[in-house]
Scaffold this motif. Structure first.
Motif, short mmCIF file in Angstrom:
data_model
loop_
_atom_site.label_atom_id
_atom_site.label_comp_id
_atom_site.label_asym_id
_atom_site.label_seq_id
_atom_site.Cartn_x
_atom_site.Cartn_y
_atom_site.Cartn_z
N LEU A 155 0.90 -1.20 0.13
CA LEU A 155 -0.03 -0.01 -0.09
C LEU A 155 0.84 1.27 -0.09
CD1 LEU A 155 -3.23 0.53 0.11
CD2 LEU A 155 -2.90 0.89 2.65
N LYS A 156 0.75 2.32 -0.82
CA LYS A 156 1.29 3.58 -0.97
C LYS A 156 0.49 4.59 -0.26
CE LYS A 156 4.53 1.59 -3.78
NZ LYS A 156 4.06 0.30 -3.89
N ILE A 157 1.37 5.63 -0.20
CA ILE A 157 0.83 6.75 0.46
C ILE A 157 -0.04 7.52 -0.72
CG2 ILE A 157 1.16 9.22 1.06
CD1 ILE A 157 3.63 8.00 2.60
N SER A 158 0.45 7.32 -1.79
CA SER A 158 -0.22 8.17 -3.03
C SER A 158 -1.59 7.04 -3.21
CB SER A 158 0.50 8.13 -4.19
OG SER A 158 1.08 6.83 -4.48
N ASP A 159 -2.04 6.14 -2.56
CA ASP A 159 -3.05 4.90 -2.75
C ASP A 159 -4.00 5.60 -1.77
OD1 ASP A 159 -2.02 3.52 -4.71
OD2 ASP A 159 -1.10 2.14 -3.33
N LEU A 160 -3.67 6.52 -0.89
CA LEU A 160 -4.76 7.00 0.05
C LEU A 160 -5.53 8.31 -0.53
CD1 LEU A 160 -2.24 6.88 3.21
CD2 LEU A 160 -3.78 4.99 2.17
N PHE A 161 -6.92 7.94 -0.28
CA PHE A 161 -7.72 9.17 -0.82
C PHE A 161 -8.69 9.35 0.29
CE2 PHE A 161 -6.26 6.96 -4.72
CZ PHE A 161 -5.84 8.01 -5.48
N PHE A 162 -8.48 9.65 1.55
CA PHE A 162 -9.01 9.86 2.77
C PHE A 162 -10.29 10.79 2.67
CE2 PHE A 162 -5.48 8.25 6.08
CZ PHE A 162 -5.77 7.09 5.40
N GLU A 163 -10.23 12.00 1.85
CA GLU A 163 -11.23 12.90 1.68
C GLU A 163 -12.30 12.34 1.11
OE1 GLU A 163 -10.38 16.58 0.02
OE2 GLU A 163 -8.69 17.26 1.24
N GLU A 164 -11.97 11.29 0.10
CA GLU A 164 -13.37 10.74 -0.75
C GLU A 164 -13.77 9.43 0.11
OE1 GLU A 164 -10.41 11.43 -1.86
OE2 GLU A 164 -10.71 12.95 -3.65
#
Length: 298
Positions: A155-164
């Motif tokens: 899992l990558k940091i760029s895979d995190l879409f917390f706002e969505e």
């Protein structure tokens, strides 16, 4: 055609055309190599094109003496795939495993944890150590998102879409899916990132990896397995568990709380709904509730 050439071509086919993961490809390679070793040990000069069905039957019969039915079934399936590829490429006209039946095996139901057991495991993490916050965030992500361990460690940091409210997960065969992530899981990931990860010396090439070991590199599957085993021992849990147990528990608990199978299938990344249906067998009481609630004769 030599075995080595046929195997190399087959591996390329699995990798490029079928897009299988490294672990799956390694398993298929191992199946074919077992057959090759058997031929060499018995001084049988048979090529992938000339090998007889009787020879393969004898090989499977010998193997059956040393492995269980599930392993034997997987071996037959792997060899059937290899020779199916040779048929597909017109090297042979008939798959020599066409008439070889796999042994009947019962469907193994996965072990699961109760919500209380998951809470106990996570509460047993020593947060006074730097890796404690990481481990808590990892287990919350395993359980909160139903990930495979390979998906977790990649899992990558760029895979995190917390706002969505989603994370992007790369699953088997590099297939990607978006999985919802709840606020609690987001909170523990953010704590780990701000209080621990931001203060680490990260090795080149791992800057985007979310979960890191003490040396600033990607965690291994074995390390996650060890962390979970040690926590289970710490709380005196008698069940045999692994990272996958959290994934099974995620699906089972969703089903128990009336989530539909199709949604669970999408979140787990199962290609077939029949794979997801195994969770119905874990909690038959769910079926009774469905009938009682929705049947017109209730």
């Amino acid at each position: 055609m030599k075995w080595e050439n046929a195997l190399n071509d087959y591996i390329l086919y699995l990798k490029i055309e079928r897009g299988l993961s490294k672990n799956s490809i390694d398993n298929y390679r191992f199946d074919v190599k077992k057959l090759i070793s058997y031929l060499e040990d018995h001084h049988m000069d048979e090529s992938p094109i000339s090998i007889k069905a009787e020879t393969i039957q004898q090989f499977i019969y010998q193997t059956a003496k040393t492995v269980n039915s599930r392993s034997q079934s997987r071996l037959i399936s792997g060899l059937r795939s290899f020779f199916g590829y040779l048929v597909f490429e017109d090297y042979i006209t008939v798959n020599p495993l066409e008439l070889i039946e796999s042994p009947k095996i019962g469907r193994k139901l996965p072990d699961t944890l109760s919500e209380e057991e998951i809470d106990k495991l996570i509460n047993a993490i020593d947060l006074s150590k730097p890796e404690g916050e990481r481990n808590r965030a990892m287990l919350e992500t395993l359980y909160g998102c139903g990930l495979r361990v390979s998906e977790l460690i990649s899992l990558k940091i760029s895979d995190l879409f917390f706002e969505e409210g989603f994370i992007k997960v790369t699953g088997k065969g590099d297939k990607q899916r978006f999985v919802p992530i709840i606020g609690v899981t987001q909170k523990y990931i953010n704590i780990y990132r701000s209080e621990i990860r931001n203060h680490m010396v990260i090795k080149n090439g791992y800057e985007d990896n979310l979960f890191l070991n003490r040396r600033g590199k990607q965690l291994t599957r074995a390390m996650v397995f060890t962390i979970i085993k040690q926590l289970a021992e710490k709380i005196g849990l008698k069940k045999s568990i692994s990272p996958h147990t959290f994934r099974h528990s995620f699906a089972t608990h969703l089903l128990q709380n009336n989530a539909d199978l199709r949604s669970i299938q999408l979140m787990l990344g199962h290609e077939s709904i029949t794979t997801t249906e195994i969770y119905v067998h874990l909690d038959k009481s769910h079926l009774t509730k469905v009938v009682e609630k929705y049947h017109p004769r209730k």
